[in-house]
Design a protein around this motif. Sequence first.
Motif, PDB file in Angstrom:
ATOM      1  N   ASP A   1       0.861  -1.184   0.000  1.00 56.83           N
ATOM      2  CA  ASP A   1       0.000   0.000   0.000  1.00 56.83           C
ATOM      3  C   ASP A   1       0.898   1.235   0.000  1.00 56.83           C
TER       4      ASP A   1
ATOM      5  N   ALA B   1       1.337   5.307   0.119  1.00 64.03           N
ATOM      6  CA  ALA B   1       0.698   6.557   0.525  1.00 64.03           C
ATOM      7  C   ALA B   1       1.382   7.730  -0.168  1.00 64.03           C
TER       8      ALA B   1
ATOM      9  N   GLY C   1      -4.680   8.816  -5.250  1.00 66.32           N
ATOM     10  CA  GLY C   1      -4.122   7.611  -5.848  1.00 66.32           C
ATOM     11  C   GLY C   1      -4.395   7.505  -7.329  1.00 66.32           C
ATOM     12  N   ARG C   2      -5.624   7.798  -7.752  1.00 65.05           N
ATOM     13  CA  ARG C   2      -5.957   7.673  -9.173  1.00 65.05           C
ATOM     14  C   ARG C   2      -5.195   8.682 -10.021  1.00 65.05           C
TER      15      ARG C   2
ATOM     16  N   SER D   1     -14.665   5.246  -1.736  1.00 62.62           N
ATOM     17  CA  SER D   1     -14.823   5.215  -0.278  1.00 62.62           C
ATOM     18  C   SER D   1     -16.198   4.650   0.058  1.00 62.62           C
TER      19      SER D   1
ATOM     20  N   LYS E   1     -14.403   1.852   4.937  1.00 61.71           N
ATOM     21  CA  LYS E   1     -13.530   2.253   3.844  1.00 61.71           C
ATOM     22  C   LYS E   1     -13.698   3.750   3.656  1.00 61.71           C
TER      23      LYS E   1
ATOM     24  N   GLU F   1     -10.842   6.881  -0.968  1.00 62.38           N
ATOM     25  CA  GLU F   1     -10.765   6.298  -2.298  1.00 62.38           C
ATOM     26  C   GLU F   1      -9.382   5.677  -2.485  1.00 62.38           C
ATOM     27  N   THR F   2      -9.360   4.473  -3.017  1.00 64.46           N
ATOM     28  CA  THR F   2      -8.100   3.771  -3.274  1.00 64.46           C
ATOM     29  C   THR F   2      -8.018   3.425  -4.751  1.00 64.46           C
TER      30      THR F   2
ATOM     31  N   ARG G   1      -5.986   1.207  -7.678  1.00 62.94           N
ATOM     32  CA  ARG G   1      -5.208  -0.044  -7.750  1.00 62.94           C
ATOM     33  C   ARG G   1      -4.770  -0.285  -9.180  1.00 62.94           C
TER      34      ARG G   1
ATOM     35  N   ASP H   1      -1.740  -0.820  -4.289  1.00 61.12           N
ATOM     36  CA  ASP H   1      -2.773   0.138  -3.903  1.00 61.12           C
ATOM     37  C   ASP H   1      -2.135   1.502  -3.655  1.00 61.12           C
TER      38      ASP H   1
ATOM     39  N   VAL I   1      -2.995   5.453  -2.213  1.00 61.92           N
ATOM     40  CA  VAL I   1      -3.942   6.278  -1.474  1.00 61.92           C
ATOM     41  C   VAL I   1      -3.202   7.488  -0.927  1.00 61.92           C
ATOM     42  N   ASN I   2      -3.910   8.556  -0.693  1.00 62.80           N
ATOM     43  CA  ASN I   2      -3.247   9.756  -0.167  1.00 62.80           C
ATOM     44  C   ASN I   2      -3.110   9.694   1.353  1.00 62.80           C
TER      45      ASN I   2
END
Length: 580
Positions: A123, A125, A131-132, A157, A163, A166-167, A169, A178, A180-181
């Motif tokens: 994961d 960060a 992330g997108r 989310s 959750k 937003e993640t 992948r 993955d 994510v911020n």
Amino acid sequence: MAKISGKLTQLGWFNGSSFTTTFTGRYLVPVLRTTVKLNNAVFLFPRTQVLRQCCRAMLKTNGTFSANLPVVVKESIDLTDKEKQIFDRLLEVLHHFNLETKLRVAGGWVRDKLLGKECYDIDIALDDMLGREFCEKVNEYLTSTGEEAQGVGVIQSNPDQSKHLETARMRLFDVWIDFVNLRSEDYAENSRIPTMQFGSAEQDAYRRDLTINSLFYNINTSSVEDFTGRGLNDLKSGKIVTPLPPKETFLDDPLRVLRAIRFSTRFEFEMVEELKVAAADNDVKSAIADKISRERIGHEIDLMVSGNQPTKAMACISELGLLWVVFTPPKIYDPLISEEHDKVCVGYMDAAWRHMHEVGCTFSDEQRRLYLYASLFIPLRKTVYIDNKKKTVPVVNYIFRNSLKLKASDADDVMRLHYAVEKFLSLIAFVLCNEDMQNGEISWETDIIDVHLSLRLRILLGLLLREIKDFWRAALMLSTLLHNNDSYGDVIEGELDKRTQVFGKVEQEILKLGLEKVWEIKPLINGKDIMKILELGKGGPVVSEWQRKLLQWQLAYPSGTVEECVEWMTRQTQSKRART
């Protein structure tokens, strides 16, 4: 002896409830002080007389011994070739677009790598973008170098499922990553759903559940970062600690209580006293019941039961007074669950766990998981409630479907195991005593075809195994725990050896009778043949009844031919016509 105990501890050849260990190392390796008490040492493998004697010798003094169990934490993280490929590619993206983004691997991957364990759950960060957005940059870079762009999956989310962010992948070098911020969190008073916003790495570290899960690996600098100042020390000393005060942490997100228990038992780490006090606090118990979705509770419990120390996890939940908060029964049920039920339930699970290793059964992961659930709920197998359709239903069914929100098939399989346990209990005495079975002695299958008394046991065992199939060994093990006594008191210490012997005798009888895969046997005569023999125009109850009878005949006479089966059926039909 110390060397032997240390080696046994390291290899995990025994199973027990708790222990005391100290370690003094030459190279200043951090010390883990735990306490190990083995009430009944059970070797998983190799099961040799020498090792068993060693363990028994170590248990002579109050059932305790000291063993060396250091927590070896690496000073730096060693990357695999695949991990280096992935991280180098991500740094190339930063360089290509002149980005100042800091890339950090967060949480469990860092913890496991420092403990020398492999982890494939990466994961990442990001400190200044979603992330997108970064995944889009990765694909732009891949396209510019003539490589194929990768698909990007965005997991939105979903606060109801814990959750909160937003993640994104994507797959790099055949590994799913993955993105994510980094975030900070503010919780409303009556909700476990936080208000999320971009945060610093330090804020992100403090909002995590445990200090050992708050570590980062900075890809830009190839270094481990410990922003709470406690993560590395707690990892080295084997302690379960929250970054912020535990009650505040648990009230913000009560799911963290279960995560603390899971990681404590998984790594054999010690939960600090302040954390245990907070976990048992009534306000926290109410928050667990009211603020966590049952799906998330079920997921955490399932990870514990499927993990390496399921009985320790359930014992910890019980000791903190959380068992019936987690496994919430319906409001009205009968008979009532007493205050002692939690200890009895956990006691049966512990006995079943030790019994499984003593017997040496090689269950699949799913069989092991359901066997342990069934053992935990053995004391509740006769407790029922009235559902919305006015039907009498086992409370165990409610716990699986409503309290844990696990698969309906899990509830069905555990109840099938409980039903099979009762049936095995009625047959074990006949197997052990090798006595013929008289009519009417088995309440669950009274309509047996007319065969010699010596064949009745084979029919009944065959019917039971066809019903439970691959779970028959699990059901038999559970029934031997209850054999001759329906309480936990007879399932501890030396009594377990007796029950293992009972299991072995019944298992050998089933194998001798050739019933171990009886459910795979095809019927000699199918429904259409029955209709033809009886000259029936259509199927119905008569065909079903004959299918049941013919199955019993086939179980009684495993070497019988189709012709012999038809002949027996014809004689039975003619005899019935003559009587009428």
